[in-house]
Design an enzyme around this catalytic site. Structure first.
Site, PDB file in Angstrom:
ATOM      1  N   TYR A 183      19.931 -24.732  81.502  1.00 38.99           N
ATOM      2  CA  TYR A 183      20.707 -23.526  81.190  1.00 38.99           C
ATOM      3  C   TYR A 183      22.030 -23.485  81.960  1.00 38.99           C
ATOM      4  CZ  TYR A 183      17.390 -20.673  78.459  1.00 38.99           C
ATOM      5  OH  TYR A 183      16.585 -20.148  77.474  1.00 38.99           O
ATOM      6  N   LYS A 193       8.166 -32.849  81.818  1.00 33.58           N
ATOM      7  CA  LYS A 193       8.212 -33.940  80.828  1.00 33.58           C
ATOM      8  C   LYS A 193       8.538 -35.198  81.643  1.00 33.58           C
ATOM      9  CE  LYS A 193       8.110 -35.579  76.604  1.00 33.58           C
ATOM     10  NZ  LYS A 193       6.884 -35.612  75.756  1.00 33.58           N
ATOM     11  N   ASP A 222      11.115 -20.625  78.991  1.00 28.59           N
ATOM     12  CA  ASP A 222      11.601 -19.776  77.900  1.00 28.59           C
ATOM     13  C   ASP A 222      10.744 -19.996  76.660  1.00 28.59           C
ATOM     14  OD1 ASP A 222      13.440 -18.088  76.453  1.00 28.59           O
ATOM     15  OD2 ASP A 222      14.271 -19.904  75.557  1.00 28.59           O
TER      16      ASP A 222
HETATM   17  C1  IPM Z   1      14.674 -14.743  77.500  1.00 29.80           C
HETATM   18  C2  IPM Z   1      15.734 -14.834  76.431  1.00 29.80           C
HETATM   19  C3  IPM Z   1      17.051 -15.304  77.038  1.00 29.80           C
HETATM   20  C4  IPM Z   1      16.815 -16.673  77.662  1.00 29.80           C
HETATM   21  C5  IPM Z   1      18.245 -15.320  76.071  1.00 29.80           C
HETATM   22  C6  IPM Z   1      18.470 -13.969  75.420  1.00 29.80           C
HETATM   23  C7  IPM Z   1      19.510 -15.796  76.721  1.00 29.80           C
HETATM   24  O1  IPM Z   1      15.310 -15.675  75.397  1.00 29.80           O
HETATM   25  O2  IPM Z   1      14.864 -13.975  78.459  1.00 29.80           O
HETATM   26  O3  IPM Z   1      13.658 -15.419  77.369  1.00 29.80           O
HETATM   27  O4  IPM Z   1      16.938 -17.703  76.957  1.00 29.80           O
HETATM   28  O5  IPM Z   1      16.546 -16.731  78.858  1.00 29.80           O
HETATM   29 MG    MG Z   2      13.288 -16.302  75.567  1.00 28.70          MG
END
Ligand code: IPM
Ligand code: MG
Length: 359
Positions: A141, A192, A249
């Site tokens: 991310y 992974k 996520d």
């Molecule tokens: C979550 C959401 C967020 C993420 C998005 C909205 C950026 O999916 O909090 O899981 O990917 O972290």
């Molecule tokens: Mg999410």
């Protein structure tokens, strides 16, 4: 001393579900002696529309000056054409990074009353109680380099980078092991490692930390593809799952369906100094503005806030008890109502929880 909460409704159903959470705050303040005050601020698309930024400076300052932050959701089709740094998601990722909220706790607990709401067989999900500990401020991310670039031959190339340092893995690993000590004592680290060096390294660091500091905990490792399968095949094998930002996520959305609806899952995003509480679901533009959303994930996030930031486990129990009674009384928002059963609106669900805080 009055506790101060920063409230960031955001976009889509964010404003609706947060409104119901605020009813719970009001009830706890007026009827149960919780000394609390709150102030709302802009984030996401609402921040862009009204202040030109998905994370206005005042929002960040307010968050830093509060005992805890409550967030609704961000995002929507309206803002998709914007440049990346101006999009709603940049506001959410920005506040997580700025407040260094590295540990995201996503409890996946199946309420008995909702067993029929899940798409899975009752015997598979009855008794599921998992805690997903997701790393929240690093990994793919946030890794550099990233972007979309044009090559000499005119082709384009998209790039993201998966990267973790020793200390980033150790600090999330510690949180997972410590959480496991208060539960059934088992941690499954998901990676992974058979393909990605970064997560091979993740596995090495978690293994060493376990040997040196947490040998009382049972540690296992699992590849993420297998974990995705095992979560559906036999979810009761898991206690604490610790994993990277992106795997967390994905797996937490998957795991939410064990509970019947993604509208049931709260979360706590915690750093050394700050904490933010947010339902795991998004802004659901398809149902926004229709008073249809399920506010329980947000209300359960308030319970987590009471427990972890406000030092009121008694009131956390009270809120969770009220949610439990709402479900026992058969009250369901549309996402939970099986096969055309009658259901209540978002605001009626909020009222129903408040009505049951006394019991
Ligand atoms: C979550 C959401 C967020 C993420 C998005 C909205 C950026 O999916 O909090 O899981 O990917 O972290
Ligand atoms: Mg999410």
């Amino acid at each position: 001393m009055t506790l101060k909460i920063a409230v960031l409704p955001g976009d889509g159903i964010g404003t609706e579900i947060v409104r119901e959470a605020l009813k719970v705050f009001e009830a706890l303040r007026d009827r149960h002696g919780l000394e609390i005050s709150w102030q709302e601020a802009l984030i996401g698309g609402a921040g862009f529309d009204e202040a030109g930024s998905p994370l206005p400076e005042e929002t960040l300052a307010l968050a830093r000056d509060s005992d805890a932050v409550l967030l609704g959701a961000v995002g929507g089709p309206k803002w998709e054409p914007l440049d990346k740094p101006l999009r709603p998601e940049a506001g959410l990722l920005g506040i997580r990074a700025e407040l260094e909220l590295f540990a995201n706790y996503r409890p996946v607990k199946v309420h008995r009353q909702l067993i029929g709401a899940s798409t899975l067989k009752p015997e598979v999900i009855d008794g599921v109680d998992i805690l997903v500990v997701r790393e929240l401020v690093s990994g793919i991310y946030f890794g550099q380099p990233r972007g979309i670039e044009t090559l000499a031959d005119g082709q384009q190339r998209g790039i993201n980078t998966l990267v973790y340092t020793t200390s980033e893995i150790e600090r999330i690993g510690r949180k997972a092991f410590e959480a496991a000590r208060l539960r059934s004592g088992r941690v499954c680290s998901v990676d992974k490692a058979n393909v990605l060096e970064c997560t091979e390294f993740w596995r090495q660091v978690v293994t060493k930390l376990h040997q040196e500091e947490y040998s009382d905990i049972e540690l296992s490792h699992m590849y993420v593809d297998n974990a995705a399968m095992q979560l559906i095949r036999n979810p009761k094998q898991f206690d604490v799952i610790v994993t990277t930002n992106m795997f967390g996520d994905i797996l937490s959305d998957e795991a939410s369906m064990l509970t019947g609806s993604i509208g049931m899952l709260p979360s706590a995003s915690i750093g050394e100094k700050y904490a933010m509480y947010e339902p795991i679901h998004g802004s659901a533009p398809d149902i926004a503005g229709q008073n249809l959303a399920n506010p329980l994930a947000t209300i359960l996030s308030v319970a987590m806030m009471l427990r972890f930031s406000l030092n009121r486990p008694d009131l956390a129990d009270r809120v969770e008890g009220a949610v439990d009674r709402v479900l026992s009384d058969g009250i369901r928002t549309a996402d939970l109502a099986a096969g055309g059963a009658s259901c209540v609106s978002c605001s009626e669900m909020g009222d129903a929880v408040c009505d049951r805080l006394e019991d």
